[in-house]
Design a protein around this motif. Structure first.
Motif, mmCIF file in Angstrom:
data_model
loop_
_atom_site.group_PDB
_atom_site.id
_atom_site.type_symbol
_atom_site.label_atom_id
_atom_site.label_comp_id
_atom_site.label_asym_id
_atom_site.label_seq_id
_atom_site.Cartn_x
_atom_site.Cartn_y
_atom_site.Cartn_z
ATOM 1 N N ASN A 187 0.379 -1.253 -0.495
ATOM 2 C CA ASN A 187 -0.338 -0.023 -0.291
ATOM 3 C C ASN A 187 1.187 1.389 -0.122
ATOM 4 O O ASN A 187 0.849 2.067 0.928
ATOM 5 C CB ASN A 187 -0.958 -0.078 1.373
ATOM 6 N N ARG A 188 1.824 1.216 -0.556
ATOM 7 C CA ARG A 188 2.697 1.972 -1.392
ATOM 8 C C ARG A 188 3.025 2.191 -2.080
ATOM 9 O O ARG A 188 3.623 1.702 -2.973
ATOM 10 C CB ARG A 188 4.084 2.264 -0.137
ATOM 11 N N GLY A 190 2.613 6.585 0.991
ATOM 12 C CA GLY A 190 1.789 5.945 1.140
ATOM 13 C C GLY A 190 1.995 4.715 2.383
ATOM 14 O O GLY A 190 2.865 4.621 2.631
ATOM 15 N N SER A 191 0.395 4.812 2.774
ATOM 16 C CA SER A 191 0.174 3.225 3.963
ATOM 17 C C SER A 191 -1.389 3.098 3.595
ATOM 18 O O SER A 191 -2.297 3.569 2.977
ATOM 19 C CB SER A 191 0.081 4.410 5.206
ATOM 20 N N GLY A 226 -4.722 2.725 4.141
ATOM 21 C CA GLY A 226 -6.159 3.009 4.750
ATOM 22 C C GLY A 226 -7.236 3.178 3.560
ATOM 23 O O GLY A 226 -6.951 3.212 2.024
ATOM 24 N N GLN A 275 -3.176 7.519 1.128
ATOM 25 C CA GLN A 275 -2.902 5.719 2.143
ATOM 26 C C GLN A 275 -3.552 5.477 0.557
ATOM 27 O O GLN A 275 -4.500 5.430 -0.353
ATOM 28 C CB GLN A 275 -3.870 5.607 2.528
ATOM 29 N N LYS A 333 -5.023 1.188 -0.886
ATOM 30 C CA LYS A 333 -5.013 0.118 -0.797
ATOM 31 C C LYS A 333 -5.292 -1.337 -1.504
ATOM 32 O O LYS A 333 -6.043 -1.502 -2.832
ATOM 33 C CB LYS A 333 -7.329 -0.330 -0.127
ATOM 34 N N ASP A 369 -6.037 3.585 -7.479
ATOM 35 C CA ASP A 369 -5.900 3.067 -5.813
ATOM 36 C C ASP A 369 -7.183 1.679 -6.252
ATOM 37 O O ASP A 369 -8.139 2.426 -5.900
ATOM 38 C CB ASP A 369 -5.928 4.293 -4.751
#
Length: 443
Positions: free
Chosen positions: A189-190, A205-206, A208, A213, A215, A233
């Motif tokens: 997720n980045r 990114g992370s 969420g 963010q 997913k 995303d």
């Protein structure tokens, strides 16, 4: 039942077979199994039973110039972690390592004027080739940031932004390049940014659904004029736009399942020209920015359509619906534009479809053929130029193709389940329409 009629030049081959083999890759790449989430169980990895295909690029440009736009292919299957079918292409005295130039699940492709970059999904790495398929280098290893499994720190960054897992991947999927850098998204997720030699530059990114963010992002594109970066995303059913260094610029899209109209809204109401679901997505995967118009094209995979937007996310148009007829799709996975032609990877129909910039169908090519080292060839595999020609069984056919890029007059297609890169002549595809056609009837 799959009935395929393939015509290349004057040669016609017809066959029928049931095909149930799933792509080697996948937890989430085929999209959610529920309306807004879920996963697909990975296919089992069978034991080897047949000899592996040759690793060296197969170059067939001298074959009957009017028969096919197929040029060459390279790859073959290798799961490095288990040592499955991995070969040393140049032997113990050469410079290559075991498994170089082989894949275990291909997803994204990107190219510049000299090189092709490939996301080797389940080997957790990026591989770099020249435009003729000669292996140059690879980088990356497995890291699951959610559990820290396999993750290490690194000292190979150009800047000082060192983080655990930098330069490592968890199912790398989308990949894009600009004039200096390579951008990769993965299931950590980045977005990661590298130079052309694979040196880590930075990431953002992370996990969420907030700003910046992700997913399960599976598509990425770069505007070659502005160097802005667009990310599909996928699990959040939206597009995010960043500048070249990861500063968030815009977001658009939300969940809509066209088949049931669940979550769908009319963006401009009853008095506007838009209709229910325009600008919304169900698991978008491929994304591409036109160098001519700057418009953004998205493969809205779960809704089996293509959507076009301006660079700020304003909806322009859409085309496509579910099916196997001309202009219909079953899980469009990626797309690219060259000379005004939009090439769409129609993954579950095992073909490439071409459209003009207005979404008008031009032609299609490709059909189903599974030809892995560990399974018998599927009955629908055909020899495109017959026993007297130089083409081999299944060349120009696909099994769950996933990615596409075009450079220097060549179309590169990621043939996912076959672990191959197939290369076609773009100028022939554009100028000699009708050389390759396929009629597909799925029952």
């Amino acid at each position: 039942m799959l009935a395929v009629a393939v015509m290349i030049g004057t040669i016609i081959v017809t066959s029928g077979a049931s095909v149930s083999y799933a792509p080697v890759v996948e937890d989430d790449n085929a999209g959610p199994s529920t309306a807004e989430g879920g996963s697909i169980t990975p296919a089992p990895v069978p034991s080897p039973s047949l000899p592996p295909p040759p690793l060296s690029p197969t170059n067939l440009t001298t074959t009957n110039a009017n028969a096919s736009i197929f040029l060459m292919e390279w790859g073959g299957s290798c799961l490095k972690a288990a040592g499955t079918n991995c070969l040393d292409k140049d032997g113990p005295t050469g410079n290559l390592s075991l498994g170089d130039g082989q894949f275990w699940g291909i997803w994204g492709l990107a190219a510049n004027s000299s090189n092709v970059f490939v996301t080797d999904v389940l080997n957790s790495r990026i591989q770099k080739f020249d435009l003729n398929g000669t292996f140059i280098k690879s980088w990356g290893s497995f890291c699951d940031l959610s559990t820290q499994q396999g993750c290490v720190s690194t000292d190979t960054a150009i800047d000082s932004n060192l983080t655990v897992g930098a330069g490592q991947f968890n199912k790398p999927s989308g990949i894009a390049v600009d004039s200096r850098y390579v951008f990769v998204v993965d299931h950590n997720n980045r977005t990661q940014k590298f130079d052309y030699n694979g040196n880590f530059v930075k990431s953002w990114g992370s996990m969420g659904n907030g700003t910046a963010q992700f997913k399960s992002p599976e598509g990425i594109a770069v505007d070659q004029n502005s160097s802005d970066v667009y990310v599909a995303d996928s699990g959040n059913n939206r597009i995010q736009k960043f500048n070249n260094d990861g500063r968030h610029l815009a977001t658009w899209g939300s969940f809509c399942e066209i088949a049931t109209f669940k979550g769908c809204v009319d963006p401009d109401g009853h008095i506007g020209s838009s209709t229910l679901g325009d600008g919304q997505f169900k698991y978008p995967q491929g994304i591409f920015v036109s160098s001519e118009s700057g418009n953004v094209y998205v493969a809205d995979s779960g809704n089996n359509r293509i959507q076009e937007f301006d660079s700020n996310g304003t909806f322009i148009k859409r085309w496509g619906s579910v099916g196997n007829s001309l202009g219909e799709f079953r899980r469009p996975a990626d797309l690219a534009i060259d000379s005004g032609i939009v090439y769409v990877v129609d993954s579950d129909n095992n073909r490439i479809q071409e459209f003009d910039s207005n979404g008008t169908f031009i032609r299609q090519w490709g059909s189903e053929c599974l030809r892995r080292y560990d399974r018998p060839f599927s009955p629908s595999c055909a020899d495109p130029d017959g026993p007297s020609g130089n083409l081999e069984l299944g060349q120009g056919q696909f099994s769950s193709p996933s990615g596409i890029t075009i450079e220097a007059g060549k179309i590169f297609v990621a043939d996912n389940s076959n672990d191959l890169i197939q290369v076609f002549n773009a100028s022939t595809a554009n100028n000699t329409q009708g050389n390759i056609s396929a009629s597909i009837n799925l029952e």
